[in-house]
Design an enzyme around this catalytic site. Structure first.
Site, PDB file in Angstrom:
ATOM      1  N   SER A 101     -17.371   6.117 104.989  1.00 44.12           N
ATOM      2  CA  SER A 101     -17.417   7.515 104.551  1.00 44.12           C
ATOM      3  C   SER A 101     -18.707   8.229 104.901  1.00 44.12           C
ATOM      4  O   SER A 101     -18.810   9.446 104.674  1.00 44.12           O
ATOM      5  CB  SER A 101     -17.166   7.602 103.038  1.00 44.12           C
ATOM      6  OG  SER A 101     -15.800   7.368 102.764  1.00 44.12           O
ATOM      7  N   GLY A 102     -19.671   7.528 105.485  1.00 41.70           N
ATOM      8  CA  GLY A 102     -20.786   8.242 106.084  1.00 41.70           C
ATOM      9  C   GLY A 102     -20.295   9.220 107.137  1.00 41.70           C
ATOM     10  O   GLY A 102     -20.968  10.202 107.466  1.00 41.70           O
TER      11      GLY A 102
END
Length: 390
Positions: A72-73
């Site tokens: 999810s970066g």
């Protein structure tokens, strides 16, 4: 004067005065029994910390050019792309999604606003119409079409919960219809190339040998509580298909690395993620490259939603896709930090007050809140900056 060096077990460098960061990284690395990881910090256009250690894959040490899936970066990359559209006058957060994407109006979604999508309030946290195979997630246009056909959730909890992967396809679908390019191509041409970043939403085949191999750590929690198991919304987010299978994870495959999975599939180096966030910490411009006007980024950092996710029981705050600091202080000590963390422990953030971008990437996934690998390093970095004049 010789450049300071990190402890022997760790490779890379730190700028003068940043030695405590290398010591904290080496200590945290030794205590955690990490697989492999890297930590970087960029202040202005200067890389002040660039450290790595451990193994990228069995029998392969982590190298200076190792890349890693950041899960999810990736959403921080998506946030940047969406704000660039806002900056150009091509996207208005107050308009309905269907204004830009006509097919999205199906099943009563004509009232969903862009600001709902970018703040995890769209009511589309997962796919409910059909079971998905792992391969389906690698088809970005197919997933956009599925979401356009998806009805709004009848579950009230779906309007204040983490849209783990769907937010990526929703934003990608908007960008494709406004700009004509996929979000991976847009990021590559408009962000990565101008800033010289080793970050990809859709990795070129020639770079595949540089990618580290992910593994689930000994404390990885993949069990469901009875409440989670009973929730169809939870299952649509995390179980259709299962995102982190114990055996044969698709996240280690060429198919996923090469795909555009804008909610969680980017591949990057820590130093490049830190450079991107250094640009954002400076108001959206760095080394003569301007991604957006400072006032657009200031708007993009304003809180749009705040909730405790009902399915994973975690407090969350969101601006325009960017995650904002909470009482958990995932992004280190600064209250004004923003960015995005990734599953298993990666952290990527801007510290505007310190004009600093930071990033920690790793290949061994650990479960929160037990995972403490990055915290002492971020605290040491903050301590160094706080002691500096000016």
């Amino acid at each position: 004067m010789a450049e300071p060096s990190p402890p022997p077990s760790i490779r890379g460098f730190v700028a003068p005065s940043f030695e405590p960061v290398a010591e904290a990284y080496a200590r945290a690395f030794a205590e955690a029994g990490d697989g492999g990881s890297a930590f970087a910090a960029v202040r202005g256009g200067e890389t002040v910390v660039d450290l790595w250690g451990g193994t990228a894959a069995p029998g392969r040490p982590w190298a200076e050019d190792t890349l890693q899936v950041i899960f999810s970066g990736t959403k921080g990359l998506v946030a940047t792309c969406m704000l660039m559209l806002v900056d150009r006058g091509a996207l208005d957060l107050g308009r309905p999604v269907a204004h830009y994407w006509s097919a999205f109006a199906a099943k009563g979604k004509d009232g969903v606003l862009v600001r709902d999508v970018v703040s995890h309030r769209a009511g589309l946290p997962g796919i409910t119409l059909a079971p998905l195979a792992a391969a389906d997630l690698a088809d970005d246009e197919g997933m956009e079409a599925r979401l356009a056909a998806e009805p709004l959730s009848p579950d009230p909890g779906a309007y204040g919960c983490y849209h783990a992967l769907t937010i990526g396809w929703l934003c990608g679908g908007l960008l494709r219809r406004i700009d004509g390019r996929s979000i991976g191509r847009f990021f590559a041409e408009e962000v990565a190339a101008p800033l010289g970043l080793d970050i990809w939403i859709g990795l070129p085949p020639a770079l595949e040998p540089r990618v580290g191999v992910l593994e689930l750590g000994p404390d990885w929690d993949d069990g469901l509580t009875p409440e989670q198991a009973a929730s169809s919304t939870y299952r649509s987010i995390w179980g259709n298909p299962p995102l982190f299978p114990r055996e044969g994870t698709p996240w280690n495959t060429r198919a996923y690395h090469g795909a555009e999975i804008p909610g969680g599939g980017a591949v990057a180096s820590a130093r490049s993620m830190a450079r991107l966030y250094a640009c954002l910490a400076e108001g959206g411009g760095l080394d003569g490259v301007r991604l957006m006007r400072p006032e657009t980024l200031a708007q993009g950092r304003r809180e749009l939603s705040r909730f405790t996710d009902p399915f994973i029981d975690e407090p969350m705050r969101f601006a325009t896709v960017y995650a904002l600091q909470t009482e958990q202080h995932r992004f280190g000590p600064p209250a004004d930090a923003f960015g995005h963390n990734g599953a298993g422990g990666s952290i990527h953030a801007a510290w505007p007050g310190q004009r600093l971008g930071v990033s920690y990437v790793m290949n061994q996934l650990r479960s929160d809140p037990r995972d403490q690998r990055s915290r002492p390093v971020l605290e040491a970095l903050h301590g160094v900056i706080a002691d500096m004049p000016g």
